[in-house]
Scaffold this motif. Structure first.
Motif, PDB file in Angstrom:
ATOM      1  N   GLY A 193      -7.332  19.269 -10.639  1.00  0.00           N
ATOM      2  CA  GLY A 193      -7.427  17.852 -10.304  1.00  0.00           C
ATOM      3  C   GLY A 193      -7.732  17.540  -8.863  1.00  0.00           C
ATOM      4  O   GLY A 193      -7.582  16.392  -8.445  1.00  0.00           O
ATOM      5  N   GLY A 194      -8.181  18.519  -8.102  1.00  0.00           N
ATOM      6  CA  GLY A 194      -8.428  18.286  -6.676  1.00  0.00           C
ATOM      7  C   GLY A 194      -9.487  17.234  -6.423  1.00  0.00           C
ATOM      8  O   GLY A 194      -9.313  16.326  -5.602  1.00  0.00           O
ATOM      9  N   LYS A 195     -10.617  17.359  -7.154  1.00  0.00           N
ATOM     10  CA  LYS A 195     -11.704  16.390  -6.939  1.00  0.00           C
ATOM     11  C   LYS A 195     -11.293  14.984  -7.353  1.00  0.00           C
ATOM     12  O   LYS A 195     -11.639  13.992  -6.707  1.00  0.00           O
ATOM     13  N   ALA A 196     -10.548  14.900  -8.443  1.00  0.00           N
ATOM     14  CA  ALA A 196     -10.098  13.587  -8.902  1.00  0.00           C
ATOM     15  C   ALA A 196      -9.154  12.942  -7.890  1.00  0.00           C
ATOM     16  O   ALA A 196      -9.222  11.736  -7.629  1.00  0.00           O
ATOM     17  N   MET A 197      -8.260  13.762  -7.324  1.00  0.00           N
ATOM     18  CA  MET A 197      -7.337  13.227  -6.319  1.00  0.00           C
ATOM     19  C   MET A 197      -8.091  12.745  -5.084  1.00  0.00           C
ATOM     20  O   MET A 197      -7.766  11.708  -4.512  1.00  0.00           O
ATOM     21  N   GLU A 198      -9.095  13.531  -4.667  1.00  0.00           N
ATOM     22  CA  GLU A 198      -9.879  13.123  -3.512  1.00  0.00           C
ATOM     23  C   GLU A 198     -10.582  11.799  -3.778  1.00  0.00           C
ATOM     24  O   GLU A 198     -10.664  10.931  -2.899  1.00  0.00           O
ATOM     25  N   ALA A 199     -11.102  11.640  -4.990  1.00  0.00           N
ATOM     26  CA  ALA A 199     -11.780  10.389  -5.333  1.00  0.00           C
ATOM     27  C   ALA A 199     -10.818   9.220  -5.305  1.00  0.00           C
ATOM     28  O   ALA A 199     -11.142   8.119  -4.825  1.00  0.00           O
ATOM     29  N   MET A 200      -9.595   9.449  -5.818  1.00  0.00           N
ATOM     30  CA  MET A 200      -8.591   8.376  -5.803  1.00  0.00           C
ATOM     31  C   MET A 200      -8.191   8.005  -4.378  1.00  0.00           C
ATOM     32  O   MET A 200      -8.013   6.827  -4.042  1.00  0.00           O
ATOM     33  N   ARG A 201      -8.034   9.038  -3.521  1.00  0.00           N
ATOM     34  CA  ARG A 201      -7.690   8.759  -2.125  1.00  0.00           C
ATOM     35  C   ARG A 201      -8.809   7.951  -1.455  1.00  0.00           C
ATOM     36  O   ARG A 201      -8.550   7.029  -0.672  1.00  0.00           O
ATOM     37  N   ALA A 202     -10.055   8.325  -1.765  1.00  0.00           N
ATOM     38  CA  ALA A 202     -11.183   7.603  -1.180  1.00  0.00           C
ATOM     39  C   ALA A 202     -11.188   6.143  -1.619  1.00  0.00           C
ATOM     40  O   ALA A 202     -11.446   5.235  -0.827  1.00  0.00           O
ATOM     41  N   ARG A 203     -10.874   5.919  -2.910  1.00  0.00           N
ATOM     42  CA  ARG A 203     -10.815   4.527  -3.399  1.00  0.00           C
ATOM     43  C   ARG A 203      -9.682   3.762  -2.742  1.00  0.00           C
ATOM     44  O   ARG A 203      -9.810   2.577  -2.414  1.00  0.00           O
ATOM     45  N   LEU A 204      -8.549   4.438  -2.569  1.00  0.00           N
ATOM     46  CA  LEU A 204      -7.436   3.792  -1.868  1.00  0.00           C
ATOM     47  C   LEU A 204      -7.830   3.392  -0.452  1.00  0.00           C
ATOM     48  O   LEU A 204      -7.559   2.281   0.006  1.00  0.00           O
ATOM     49  N   ASN A 205      -8.474   4.340   0.245  1.00  0.00           N
ATOM     50  CA  ASN A 205      -8.897   4.055   1.616  1.00  0.00           C
ATOM     51  C   ASN A 205      -9.887   2.903   1.661  1.00  0.00           C
ATOM     52  O   ASN A 205      -9.838   2.042   2.554  1.00  0.00           O
ATOM     53  N   PHE A 253       0.838  -1.203   0.000  1.00  0.00           N
ATOM     54  CA  PHE A 253       0.000   0.000   0.000  1.00  0.00           C
ATOM     55  C   PHE A 253       0.874   1.254   0.000  1.00  0.00           C
ATOM     56  O   PHE A 253       0.608   2.215  -0.739  1.00  0.00           O
ATOM     57  N   ALA A 254       1.913   1.249   0.847  1.00  0.00           N
ATOM     58  CA  ALA A 254       2.779   2.431   0.941  1.00  0.00           C
ATOM     59  C   ALA A 254       3.430   2.731  -0.400  1.00  0.00           C
ATOM     60  O   ALA A 254       3.516   3.893  -0.828  1.00  0.00           O
ATOM     61  N   GLU A 255       3.905   1.698  -1.095  1.00  0.00           N
ATOM     62  CA  GLU A 255       4.587   1.907  -2.367  1.00  0.00           C
ATOM     63  C   GLU A 255       3.619   2.391  -3.445  1.00  0.00           C
ATOM     64  O   GLU A 255       3.907   3.312  -4.199  1.00  0.00           O
ATOM     65  N   SER A 256       2.443   1.746  -3.497  1.00  0.00           N
ATOM     66  CA  SER A 256       1.509   2.069  -4.573  1.00  0.00           C
ATOM     67  C   SER A 256       0.808   3.396  -4.354  1.00  0.00           C
ATOM     68  O   SER A 256       0.389   4.057  -5.314  1.00  0.00           O
ATOM     69  N   SER A 257       0.674   3.840  -3.124  1.00  0.00           N
ATOM     70  CA  SER A 257      -0.082   5.060  -2.841  1.00  0.00           C
ATOM     71  C   SER A 257       0.810   6.257  -2.565  1.00  0.00           C
ATOM     72  O   SER A 257       0.308   7.356  -2.348  1.00  0.00           O
ATOM     73  N   HIS A 258       2.122   6.064  -2.583  1.00  0.00           N
ATOM     74  CA  HIS A 258       3.031   7.140  -2.164  1.00  0.00           C
ATOM     75  C   HIS A 258       2.805   8.409  -2.983  1.00  0.00           C
ATOM     76  O   HIS A 258       2.633   9.506  -2.438  1.00  0.00           O
ATOM     77  N   ASP A 259       2.823   8.298  -4.298  1.00  0.00           N
ATOM     78  CA  ASP A 259       2.698   9.492  -5.131  1.00  0.00           C
ATOM     79  C   ASP A 259       1.326  10.133  -4.982  1.00  0.00           C
ATOM     80  O   ASP A 259       1.196  11.357  -4.983  1.00  0.00           O
ATOM     81  N   ILE A 260       0.310   9.315  -4.841  1.00  0.00           N
ATOM     82  CA  ILE A 260      -1.048   9.855  -4.738  1.00  0.00           C
ATOM     83  C   ILE A 260      -1.205  10.644  -3.453  1.00  0.00           C
ATOM     84  O   ILE A 260      -1.797  11.718  -3.424  1.00  0.00           O
ATOM     85  N   ILE A 261      -0.664  10.100  -2.361  1.00  0.00           N
ATOM     86  CA  ILE A 261      -0.824  10.748  -1.064  1.00  0.00           C
ATOM     87  C   ILE A 261       0.061  11.972  -0.938  1.00  0.00           C
ATOM     88  O   ILE A 261      -0.368  13.035  -0.474  1.00  0.00           O
ATOM     89  N   TYR A 262       1.320  11.849  -1.393  1.00  0.00           N
ATOM     90  CA  TYR A 262       2.284  12.901  -1.116  1.00  0.00           C
ATOM     91  C   TYR A 262       2.469  13.894  -2.263  1.00  0.00           C
ATOM     92  O   TYR A 262       3.045  14.954  -2.081  1.00  0.00           O
ATOM     93  N   LYS A 263       2.003  13.564  -3.480  1.00  0.00           N
ATOM     94  CA  LYS A 263       2.207  14.481  -4.611  1.00  0.00           C
ATOM     95  C   LYS A 263       0.905  15.068  -5.139  1.00  0.00           C
ATOM     96  O   LYS A 263       0.890  15.793  -6.122  1.00  0.00           O
ATOM     97  N   GLY A 264      -0.165  14.714  -4.500  1.00  0.00           N
ATOM     98  CA  GLY A 264      -1.472  15.109  -5.028  1.00  0.00           C
ATOM     99  C   GLY A 264      -1.793  16.566  -4.875  1.00  0.00           C
ATOM    100  O   GLY A 264      -2.739  17.070  -5.487  1.00  0.00           O
ATOM    101  N   ASP A 265      -1.050  17.284  -4.076  1.00  0.00           N
ATOM    102  CA  ASP A 265      -1.371  18.688  -3.820  1.00  0.00           C
ATOM    103  C   ASP A 265      -0.421  19.652  -4.544  1.00  0.00           C
ATOM    104  O   ASP A 265      -0.338  20.829  -4.195  1.00  0.00           O
ATOM    105  N   GLU A 266       0.325  19.138  -5.535  1.00  0.00           N
ATOM    106  CA  GLU A 266       1.341  19.973  -6.148  1.00  0.00           C
ATOM    107  C   GLU A 266       0.775  20.937  -7.179  1.00  0.00           C
ATOM    108  O   GLU A 266       1.459  21.864  -7.627  1.00  0.00           O
ATOM    109  N   LEU A 267      -0.474  20.743  -7.633  1.00  0.00           N
ATOM    110  CA  LEU A 267      -1.059  21.616  -8.648  1.00  0.00           C
ATOM    111  C   LEU A 267      -2.338  22.218  -8.091  1.00  0.00           C
ATOM    112  O   LEU A 267      -3.454  21.742  -8.381  1.00  0.00           O
ATOM    113  N   PRO A 268      -2.217  23.267  -7.305  1.00  0.00           N
ATOM    114  CA  PRO A 268      -3.415  23.893  -6.735  1.00  0.00           C
ATOM    115  C   PRO A 268      -4.366  24.347  -7.826  1.00  0.00           C
ATOM    116  O   PRO A 268      -3.948  24.928  -8.841  1.00  0.00           O
ATOM    117  N   GLY A 269      -5.649  24.065  -7.640  1.00  0.00           N
ATOM    118  CA  GLY A 269      -6.667  24.482  -8.588  1.00  0.00           C
ATOM    119  C   GLY A 269      -6.885  23.513  -9.719  1.00  0.00           C
ATOM    120  O   GLY A 269      -7.742  23.719 -10.587  1.00  0.00           O
TER     121      GLY A 269
END
Length: 996
Positions: A177-189, A159-175
Motif C-alpha cells: 500500500g505504499g503508493k496508495a498511501m503516498e497518493a492519499m498524503r498528496a491529496r491531503l496536502n 486536519f490533525a484529527e482527520s489525517s493523524h492515522d494516515i500520516i502516522y500509521k501509513g508506514d506500518e506495513l512495509p511492501g
C-alpha cells in the motif's frame, strides 16, 4: 517510569495533570480582558497503543525513563477559531504566566524545509506546574511531570484529527500500500493548500473586518463625533479623532449624508485644540511630551484629504478654515498639499465626472472678494496652478505592485474655461502683489500652461491652446514689468528665453501638420517684444551682467552654441569695462546702482561672483569711488566689504586703505571682513592680524575671532609657526571659553589643514580637541579635522570621544550627540589597532550601563564596521580574563554586529567560560542571531536558516558545552523559522485580501 508502570498508574496521573493544566488555562484566559474566545480545550493522557507504537519506533519500549523521552504523556489542546486568535493568545503570554514553560522543548510547527513540508500547524508548549503549586500537598504528586500544550486553529485541529492515522500509521506495513498511501498524503496536502489554508486566511480577514466594524459600531452607538467636543485635553482629543478616522468613518453607509456632521466635529476639534495647552503624559513618574494642537489639526487635514471627493466644496472650505487660523508651518504646508491633491486632475475621478472637481474649485475661488483671496493667497496660487496642469494621473494599488497611470487632459470647452479662469485669477494676484517675493510663486504658477506631460502623448489642440495662453501671459507680463525689480526681470527673461528656443522651430517650420505654426510665430514675436523692452533699459543690462546666474545675453539668443564659460568670460570683460567707465561725473549714479545690486537677496552663492569681482576691480582701479561706497554706510553694500577691501589693498590708495582698516579695528566693526580679506592677501604678516584678533576679543566678536583662527590655519604654511602662538592659540582659547567651535566650518576643507594639525604639538592638539567638545554632533566637517589630528595622534582622538561621553553623563544635553552614528574617514585612522581600540572603550564602560551599546558600542561599530578576525581576537582576550564586567562589556558592544563569522570565536569563548545556567547565554544566542535589515517576504526566514547552518558547524566541536549550546540554538532557530515563515505567509495573504 516504564511502559508497564505507565499502564498501571501513570496514565491516570498524567490524565489528572492534563485536566489540571486545562483548568488553569481556561481560568486564566477567562480572567483576562481582550483575549480571544476559546473554541474548545481538550485534555488527555497519551493512549496506551499510541504510546507503545511511538516507543517501538524509537526503540524505547524497554526504557525505564520514558517520561524523559516522551514529552506529551499529558496533553492539552487549545483550539481557537482563527490565526488572529492564535497570535493574540501567544502574544498575551497567558500560558507562561500561569505555568512553568520549558522553552528548550517548546516547538513551533509550520510547513517548511525543516520538517520536510509536513502540513501540520500549531504551537506546542512543554510545561510543568509552577513551584508555588507544587509546594502544596495535593499537587506534590505532579512534581517532575510535564505536559504538552498545543495551540491550534479549528481548521488545523480538523486536519490533525482527520489525517493523524494516515500520516502516522501509513508506514506500518512495509511492501504493501505504499503508493496508495503516498497518493492519499498528496491529496491531503493539496486539500490543505487549496482549501484549508485559504479558508483560514479568509476567516482571519473576516474576523479582522468584523472587529473593526464592531469597534466602529461601538463608536457610532456612543456618538463619538459628539464626544469629540467633550475631550478634556489634546491627548484625549487626538486619540478620539484617530479612532473616528480608523473605525467610524469607513463604516458609514451614507458618508455624504453625515459629511456635514463630520465636518463640524473636525473643525470644532481643531479650534478647541488651539485653545488647549499641551498636557504631557506621565508614566511611572516619567513625563513624555503630549499631543499639541498641530497634531490634532494634521489628523483632521488627513481625514478631509481622505474624504475630499465626498463633498468637494465643503472639503475645500474646511481646509481654508483650518489654514486661516493656523500658525504652525507644518500644518499650513499639510493643508496646501491636501488642496493641491484635491485640485489635481485625478484619472479615476476624470473617468467618472470629467473636470467636475476643478469646476467647483474655480467657482469657489471666483466667489471670493479680492481681499478674501489675499487672506489665502498660497491656497489660491496652489489651486490655480493645479488647474493649469495638462496632466491627469492616477495610482492603482495591488497586493504586490503599484501602477501609476499618466495621461494628457483632453481639450474641450470646460478645460479651456477652467484654464482661462486660472490665468485670470493668477493675473489678479499678480496685480495685487506688492513685492517680488509675492510675485514669484504667481509667475511660477503661470508657467504651468506649457508644462506638457512628460510620459504621455498630448493632443495637438492642447499644444495650440497652451501656446496661445503663454502668448497672452507674456503680453500681460510686458505691461507689468515697470512694477518689478531687476532680479524678477532676469527670471522672466530666462524662462521666456527657454520657451523661445522651444517654440521657434515650430514658427519657422516648412510645413504645419499640427496647426501650430501661426500661434508659435505670434508667441515668438511677443517674447522678442518683452526681450526688447527689457534690454532697452541700460541699467537692467548692467544688473544682469553683474548679478545673478539666470541672465540671458544677445549672444545666446542668436547662437545656440554659446555656453556657460563664454558667457562668464563675457560678463567679466563687461564688468571690467564698467569699472573703466566710472568717473567723477557718474560716480553717484554708479553708487546708487551698486546699492540696488547689493540689495538683491539670494541663498545661492552663484548670484554674486561677478559682482564681487566688479567691486574688487572698483577698489583697485577707482579707490575713491570704493571709499565713497564704504562711507555711504548702506547695510547691503557693507555685506560686500571683503572684495572692496581686497581691491583697495591692491590700489595706490594705501594710506586710505590703512585708515579704513584702523577705523574697523578701533570701532570693532567689520572685523570678520577685515580678517577674511587678509586671508586672501598675499603680503599680509601675522602682526597685522593680531590687532584684529585683540579687537574681536575685546568687542566679543566671535565671528571675527573665528576668521582670525581660520586665517592662522590657512596662512601657516607661508607665514610659519608664529601664527600658532600669536593667532591660533589665543583665538582658540577665546572660542573655547565661549563654547564655540564653528571655526571648523571655515577650515575643514583646506588642503593645508592636514599638515597644520599634524604639525601641532600634542598639547596644542588637545586644546583643539577640548574646543571641539562643544560640537553638538560630529558631522563630516568635524570628522575631517579629527582625521587630521588622529592621523598623527589617534590615542588623543579616542580620549576625545571618551570625554564627550563623560560630558553628557548626569546632564541634560538636549540635542548633543556624543558619538557619531557613522564615520566616513576617521574609521580608517582609528581602526588600525583593534586591541588598543577595544581596551580604550573598555575603560569607558561601567557595570549596569544598559545604554553602552548605543554609545561606546556604536563608536566601535562605526570604526570597525564588520567584526574582523583581529577585533574578535582582541575581544576574546578580554573575555578570557574571566571578569563578569568584561563579559558584560563584550556582550554590550558586540550587539551592534550581525552574527558575522568572526563573532563566533568570541561567542565560543563566552560559552566555554559561563556556567550552563547563566542567563547571559541567552544574550550570546541573540548576539549570534542578529541579522540587521533583511529584504523580501521571507528575508528573515532565510537569515535564520543561514544562522542555523553556522550553528550546525558548532555541533562538530569537541567541547560538550559548545555542543549543548549549539543544540539549544538550533531548536530555537527552528522555532523562529517556522514562526517567521508563518507570519510572512499570513502577511502576504492578508495583503492580497486587502486589495481585492
Amino acid at each position: 517510569m516504564n511502559f508497564s508502570e505507565y499502564e498501571e498508574a501513570g496514565k491516570q496521573l498524567y490524565g489528572d495533570l492534563a485536566q489540571l493544566v486545562k483548568s488553569l488555562i481556561e481560568n486564566n484566559v477567562a480572567e483576562r480582558e481582550g483575549l480571544p474566545r476559546l473554541q474548545a480545550v481538550q485534555a488527555r493522557a497519551k493512549g496506551l497503543m499510541s504510546l507503545k507504537r511511538k516507543l517501538e519506533k524509537r526503540g524505547l519500549l524497554e526504557a525505564t525513563d520514558i517520561e524523559n523521552s516522551i514529552k506529551d504523556l499529558a496533553g492539552v489542546r487549545v483550539i481557537l477559531y482563527s490565526n488572529v486568535d492564535v497570535d493574540r493568545l501567544l502574544r498575551s503570554h497567558v500560558i507562561p504566566t500561569c505555568l512553568n514553560v520549558h522553552w528548550e522543548e517548546t516547538k513551533a510547527h509550520y510547513p517548511s524545509a525543516e520538517n520536510e513540508g509536513v502540513k501540520y500547524e500549531g504551537f506546542h508548549y512543554v510545561v510543568s506546574l509552577p513551584e508555588d503549586m507544587l509546594a502544596k500537598p495535593e499537587f506534590e504528586k505532579f512534581r517532575g511531570l510535564r505536559c504538552e500544550v498545543q495551540i491550534q486553529t479549528l481548521l488545523a485541529h480538523a486536519f490533525a484529527e482527520s489525517s493523524h492515522d494516515i500520516i502516522y500509521k501509513g508506514d506500518e506495513l512495509p511492501g504493501f500500500g505504499g503508493k496508495a498511501m503516498e497518493a492519499m498524503r498528496a491529496r491531503l496536502n493539496k486539500t490543505v493548500d487549496e482549501h484549508l489554508k485559504p479558508a483560514g486566511f479568509e476567516l482571519d480577514r473576516v474576523q479582522a473586518d468584523f472587529e473593526r466594524l464592531a469597534r466602529g459600531a461601538e463608536l457610532f452607538q456612543r456618538n463619538e463625533l459628539e464626544a469629540l467636543s467633550r475631550c478634556a485635553d489634546n491627548n484625549e482629543r487626538f486619540d478620539c479623532l484617530k479612532e473616528i478616522a480608523e473605525y467610524l468613518i469607513p463604516h458609514y453607509d451614507d458618508l455624504e449624508n453625515v459629511f456635514k456632521e463630520i465636518q463640524r466635529a473636525l473643525l470644532q476639534a481643531v479650534v478647541t485644540a488651539r485653545q488647549t495647552p499641551r498636557r504631557d503624559y506621565v508614566v511611572e513618574g516619567h513625563s513624555f511630551p503630549g499631543h499639541e494642537a498641530k497634531d490634532v489639526a494634521q489628523l483632521a487635514v488627513g481625514v478631509f484629504t481622505d474624504l475630499r471627493y465626498v463633498d468637494v466644496d465643503a472639503t475645500f472650505q474646511s481646509l481654508i478654515e483650518i489654514y486661516k487660523g493656523e500658525t504652525e508651518r507644518d500644518v499650513r504646508t499639510g493643508v496646501l498639499n491636501a488642496i493641491e491633491k484635491l485640485a489635481s486632475y485625478n484619472l479615476h475621478v476624470w473617468r467618472q465626472a470629467g473636470p467636475f472637481v476643478q469646476v467647483i474649485l474655480a467657482d469657489a475661488l471666483s466667489k471670493l472678494s479680492p481681499q478674501e483671496v489675499e487672506e489665502i493667497r498660497p491656497i489660491a496660487v496652489a489651486v490655480w496652478g493645479a488647474l493649469l496642469s495638462s496632466e491627469v494621473d492616477g495610482t492603482t494599488w495591488s497586493a504586490d505592485a503599484v501602477t501609476i497611470s499618466k495621461g494628457s487632459i483632453p481639450v474641450n470647452d470646460d478645460i479651456k474655461s477652467i484654464r482661462s479662469r486660472a490665468i485670470e485669477g493668477l493675473i489678479g494676484l499678480l496685480d495685487r502683489s506688492k513685492t517680488d517675493d509675492a510675485r514669484r510663486p504667481v509667475i511660477s504658477a503661470l508657467w504651468e500652461v506649457t508644462q506638457f506631460p512628460n510620459q504621455a502623448n498630448y493632443p495637438d489642440e492642447l499644444l495650440v491652446t497652451a501656446i496661445q495662453e503663454l502668448k497672452a501671459i507674456t503680453g500681460e507680463l510686458l505691461s507689468r514689468l515697470p512694477s518689478m525689480n531687476f532680479d524678477m526681470w532676469e527670471s522672466i527673461e530666462s524662462h521666456l528665453f527657454r520657451e523661445y528656443k522651444r517654440f521657434k522651430p515650430l514658427a519657422e517650420a516648412a510645413d504645419d501638420p499640427m496647426g501650430s505654426k501661426k500661434v508659435a510665430a505670434e508667441l515668438v514675436d511677443t517674447i522678442l517684444a518683452v526681450r526688447h523692452q527689457m534690454n532697452r533699459k541700460r541699467s537692467y543690462v548692467r544688473y544682469k551682467t553683474l548679478v545673478g546666474f539666470e541672465g540671458v545675453f544677445s549672444k545666446q539668443w542668436d547662437n545656440e552654441e554659446v555656453g556657460f564659460r563664454k558667457i562668464e568670460a563675457f560678463r567679466k570683460a563687461r564688468a571690467a569695462r564698467f569699472v573703466d567707465g566710472i568717473n567723477d561725473s557718474n560716480a553717484n549714479r554708479w553708487l546708487s546702482f551698486i546699492r540696488k545690486c547689493a540689495a538683491t537677496k539670494s541663498n545661492d552663492l552663484a548670484t554674486f561672483p561677478i559682482f564681487n569681482e566688479f567691486l574688487m576691480l572698483l577698489g583697485e582701479k577707482k579707490p575713491k569711488v570704493a571709499l565713497m561706497a564704504l562711507a555711504d554706510g548702506d547695510k547691503n553694500v557693507l555685506d560686500f566689504v571683503v572684495p572692496i577691501l581686497a581691491g583697495l589693498a591692491k590700489s595706490d590708495a594705501e594710506a586710505d586703505y590703512e585708515r579704513v582698516i584702523e577705523d574697523c579695528i578701533e570701532s570693532g566693526k567689520h572685523l570678520a571682513e577685515v580678517a577674511r580679506q587678509y586671508r586672501v592677501s598675499e603680503d599680509v604678516t601675522p602682526d597685522k592680524i593680531v590687532p584684529v584678533l585683540k579687537s574681536a576679543i575685546s568687542h566679543d566678536d566671535q565671528i571675527a575671532a573665528i576668521e582670525c583662527l581660520v586665517f592662522a590655519i590657512f596662512k601657516w604654511k607661508g607665514l610659519g609657526d608664529s601664527v600658532i602662538g600669536k593667532i591660533f592659540l589665543p583665538a582658540l582659547e577665546y572660542l573655547t571659553s565661549k563654547r564655540d567651535c564653528r571655526w571648523v566650518r571655515g577650515a575643514w576643507f583646506f588642503q593645508d589643514a592636514k599638515e597644520f594639525f599634524g604639525y601641532l604639538s600634542e598639547e596644542h592638539s588637545k586644546l583643539a580637541l577640548q574646543n571641539l567638545l562643544s560640537a553638538p554632533k560630529i558631522d563630516h566637517q568635524f570628522e575631517r579635522v579629527l582625521c587630521c589630528i588622529g592621523k598623527v595622534r589617534p590615542g588623543i582622538v579616542w580620549h576625545y570621544f571618551g570625554d564627550r561621553l563623560r560630558q553628557v553623563e548626569g546632564a541634560e544635553k538636549g540635542d548633543y550627540e556624543a558619538i557619531p552614528y557613522q564615520l566616513y574617514d576617521l574609521n580608517r585612522i582609528l581602526g588600525r589597532d583593534p586591541e588598543v581600540a577595544l581596551n580604550e572603550i573598555r575603560g569607558w564602560y561601567k557595570a549596569g550601563d544598559y545604554m553602552f551599546q548605543f554609545t561606546g558600542g556604536r563608536l566601535l561599530h562605526s570604526v570597525f564596521q564588520t567584526c574582523t578576525d583581529e577585533l574578535a581576537a582582541a575581544a576574546t582576550k578580554i573575555v578570557a580574563r574571566g571578569n563578569d564586567d568584561d563579559v558584560n562589556f563584550v556582550l554590550d558592544v558586540f550587539r551592534n554586529y550581525r552574527g558575522e563569522p568572526a563573532l563566533h570565536v568570541v561567542a565560543k569563548a563566552m560559552v566555554k567560560m559561563l556556567p550552563e545556567d547563566d542567563k547571559r547565554l541567552g544574550s550570546v544566542e541573540i548576539l549570534l542571531e542578529n541579522t540587521g535589515v533583511v529584504s523580501g517576504e521571507c528575508g528573515m526566514v532565510e537569515a535564520m536558516r543561514e544562522r542555523k547552518e553556522s550553528m550546525l558547524e558548532w555541533m562538530k566541536d569537541d567541547n560538550a558545552r559548545i555542543q549543548s549550546f549549539a543544540s539549544r540554538c538550533i531548536r530555537r532557530l527552528d522555532n523562529r523559522i517556522a514562526t517567521e515563515q508563518r507570519d510572512a505567509e499570513m502577511r502576504k495573504e492578508q495583503r492580497k485580501r486587502d486589495f481585492e
